[in-house]
Design a protein around this motif. Structure first.
Motif, PDB file in Angstrom:
ATOM      1  N   PRO A 266     -18.559 -27.435  20.035  1.00  0.00           N
ATOM      2  CA  PRO A 266     -18.491 -28.671  20.765  1.00  0.00           C
ATOM      3  C   PRO A 266     -18.741 -29.996  20.136  1.00  0.00           C
ATOM      4  O   PRO A 266     -19.694 -29.997  19.354  1.00  0.00           O
ATOM      5  CB  PRO A 266     -19.556 -28.410  21.976  1.00  0.00           C
ATOM      6  N   SER A 267     -18.009 -30.874  20.568  1.00  0.00           N
ATOM      7  CA  SER A 267     -18.393 -32.387  20.150  1.00  0.00           C
ATOM      8  C   SER A 267     -19.631 -32.974  20.571  1.00  0.00           C
ATOM      9  O   SER A 267     -20.333 -33.635  19.968  1.00  0.00           O
ATOM     10  CB  SER A 267     -16.905 -33.285  20.511  1.00  0.00           C
ATOM     11  N   VAL A 268     -19.711 -32.501  21.949  1.00  0.00           N
ATOM     12  CA  VAL A 268     -20.950 -33.155  22.512  1.00  0.00           C
ATOM     13  C   VAL A 268     -21.570 -32.029  23.494  1.00  0.00           C
ATOM     14  O   VAL A 268     -21.010 -31.110  23.828  1.00  0.00           O
ATOM     15  CB  VAL A 268     -20.223 -34.169  23.705  1.00  0.00           C
ATOM     16  N   LEU A 291     -32.722 -27.455  19.858  1.00  0.00           N
ATOM     17  CA  LEU A 291     -31.449 -27.714  19.581  1.00  0.00           C
ATOM     18  C   LEU A 291     -31.737 -28.538  17.877  1.00  0.00           C
ATOM     19  O   LEU A 291     -31.048 -28.140  16.981  1.00  0.00           O
ATOM     20  CB  LEU A 291     -30.664 -28.923  19.930  1.00  0.00           C
ATOM     21  N   THR A 292     -32.734 -29.342  17.846  1.00  0.00           N
ATOM     22  CA  THR A 292     -32.889 -30.061  16.506  1.00  0.00           C
ATOM     23  C   THR A 292     -33.952 -29.513  15.645  1.00  0.00           C
ATOM     24  O   THR A 292     -33.891 -29.816  14.298  1.00  0.00           O
ATOM     25  CB  THR A 292     -33.453 -31.755  16.883  1.00  0.00           C
ATOM     26  N   THR A 293     -34.464 -28.534  15.931  1.00  0.00           N
ATOM     27  CA  THR A 293     -35.584 -27.817  15.264  1.00  0.00           C
ATOM     28  C   THR A 293     -34.791 -26.415  14.604  1.00  0.00           C
ATOM     29  O   THR A 293     -35.488 -25.783  13.762  1.00  0.00           O
ATOM     30  CB  THR A 293     -36.958 -27.776  15.573  1.00  0.00           C
ATOM     31  N   VAL A 303     -25.072 -31.819  17.106  1.00  0.00           N
ATOM     32  CA  VAL A 303     -26.590 -32.228  16.919  1.00  0.00           C
ATOM     33  C   VAL A 303     -26.658 -33.087  15.633  1.00  0.00           C
ATOM     34  O   VAL A 303     -27.666 -34.246  15.905  1.00  0.00           O
ATOM     35  CB  VAL A 303     -27.374 -30.988  16.792  1.00  0.00           C
ATOM     36  N   LYS A 304     -25.904 -32.832  14.499  1.00  0.00           N
ATOM     37  CA  LYS A 304     -26.160 -33.674  13.393  1.00  0.00           C
ATOM     38  C   LYS A 304     -25.630 -35.183  13.808  1.00  0.00           C
ATOM     39  O   LYS A 304     -26.189 -35.977  13.245  1.00  0.00           O
ATOM     40  CB  LYS A 304     -25.353 -33.053  12.236  1.00  0.00           C
ATOM     41  N   ASN A 305     -24.703 -35.083  14.519  1.00  0.00           N
ATOM     42  CA  ASN A 305     -23.844 -36.488  14.959  1.00  0.00           C
ATOM     43  C   ASN A 305     -24.584 -37.238  16.216  1.00  0.00           C
ATOM     44  O   ASN A 305     -24.203 -38.313  16.646  1.00  0.00           O
ATOM     45  CB  ASN A 305     -22.559 -36.225  15.375  1.00  0.00           C
ATOM     46  N   ASN A 306     -25.892 -36.755  16.552  1.00  0.00           N
ATOM     47  CA  ASN A 306     -26.689 -37.361  17.673  1.00  0.00           C
ATOM     48  C   ASN A 306     -25.881 -37.479  18.903  1.00  0.00           C
ATOM     49  O   ASN A 306     -25.800 -38.427  19.704  1.00  0.00           O
ATOM     50  CB  ASN A 306     -26.876 -38.908  17.232  1.00  0.00           C
ATOM     51  N   ALA A 307     -24.860 -36.445  19.089  1.00  0.00           N
ATOM     52  CA  ALA A 307     -23.892 -36.204  20.507  1.00  0.00           C
ATOM     53  C   ALA A 307     -24.717 -35.273  21.271  1.00  0.00           C
ATOM     54  O   ALA A 307     -23.784 -34.593  21.876  1.00  0.00           O
ATOM     55  CB  ALA A 307     -22.759 -35.915  19.828  1.00  0.00           C
TER      56      ALA A 307
END
Length: 340
Positions: A266-268, A291-293, A303-307
């Motif tokens: 997903p994009s978001v 999600l981030t760990t 997640v990488k794109n802060n979306a």
């Protein structure tokens, strides 16, 4: 100022002259018979001791200014809308979780409006419609959740087409007729329609069409995630914002493993904020930390794109809050340059 007008003003829905100029609704003529989810229900008079069984049903009744005619509420995934908190404080809270049939009957209700079939459907552990019919209590189930069981559905049912706000508008209209406050119902519908149209006209993707995953919750990080199905309220929000739901399941609330979610790319990722205290991952902070760990999910482009954005979890159900959720997501994505 009435509860309805206070709500509309506080949420930006009250436009000059709008409440005064919408079509005047006619008073209810009793007996009133409504066909609701395949059941004919007749009302000889307006209810005076109603139960709002489920957050959406309770909040609609409160938005219609009916707190003085409510005997209780139950099943609240999130806290009440702040605009109607004062009105809600006047109504007895039976429980934030599933009530018992006996606890509902103890309030001597003359009407029960339910938000979900899990609260009033044929497989409900609370009660079935015929249980209330046997004791002379008419019931109403949200048209948005009258879903048939199919091979592709889950315990909540499934859809073969995208949900839209017309089901919600029907619910508001019918409840307002039942209580003989049709003018209040039409005012609320008119303003929500205006808000829906304004949001759809105000957004467009900055690049290619965005795809969304709506993560409601999970019992644990290792468990499958409860996510919004393709055609449910989550799919509607994605469509309203010019995107698509990355989850293809027709079930209302499919459980999906993280390998499949990662593969959907997903994009978001929209994570739900829930006020209930059932699972640790009801909290958006816990979802974002996972999600981030996690070694796998942390590598997802979203997640990488802060979306990863936060939305009221109740808005992922087809409810009066769905527009709120869409607005929350749009605001965050605009701030990050993913929507114009």
């Amino acid at each position: 100022m009435s509860v309805l007008k206070s709500f509309l003003a506080a949420t930006g829905l009250l436009t000059s002259g709008l409440l005064a100029t919408h079509a005047v609704a006619q008073p209810t003529q009793y007996p009133l018979t409504i066909e609701n989810c395949g059941v004919e229900v007749t009302f000889d008079k307006a209810p005076a001791k109603a139960i709002g069984l489920g957050q959406n049903s309770a909040e609609i009744l409160l938005l219609l200014g009916l707190e003085d005619r409510m005997a209780g509420t139950a099943f609240w995934p999130s806290k009440v809308l702040p605009q109607i908190a004062e009105a809600n404080a006047k109504v007895k809270l039976l429980t934030v979780e599933f009530p018992t049939f006996e606890s509902i009957l103890a309030e001597n209700p003359d009407f029960v409006a339910a938000a979900l079939p899990s609260l009033l459907g044929p497989d409900s552990k609370v009660a079935k419609r015929e249980d209330f019919a046997k004791v002379g209590v008419p019931t109403y189930l949200s048209p948005s959740t009258c879903l048939a069981k199919t091979a592709n559905s889950d315990v909540y049912g499934g859809r073969d087409r995208l949900w839209n706000m017309e089901s919600l508008y029907k619910e508001i209209d019918e409840l307002s007729q039942i209580f003989d406050v049709a003018d209040r119902g039409q005012a609320l519908i008119a303003d929500l329609k205006s808000r829906e149209a304004a949001l759809r006209a105000s957004v467009s993707p900055s690049g290619e069409k965005l795809s969304y995953v709506f993560w409601f919750s999970s019992p644990s990080p290792s468990a499958d995630a409860y996510v919004g199905g393709k055609y449910g309220a989550s799919g509607y929000i994605a469509d309203l914002l010019g995107g698509v739901n990355a989850i293809e399941a027709e079930a209302e609330w499919p459980t999906v493993g993280w390998e499949a979610i990662i593969a959907a790319n997903p994009s978001v990722i929209v994570v739900a904020s829930l006020d209930r205290n059932r699972w640790e991952l009801d909290k958006p902070e816990a979802k974002i930390q996972f999600l981030t760990t996690d070694p796998a999910t942390s590598q997802m482009p979203a997640v990488k794109n802060n979306a990863v954005v936060v939305m009221d979890g109740q808005a992922m159900n087809p409810t009066v809050r769905t527009i709120y959720g869409a607005e929350q997501v749009a605001e965050q994505l605009k701030a990050r340059g993913l929507l114009k």
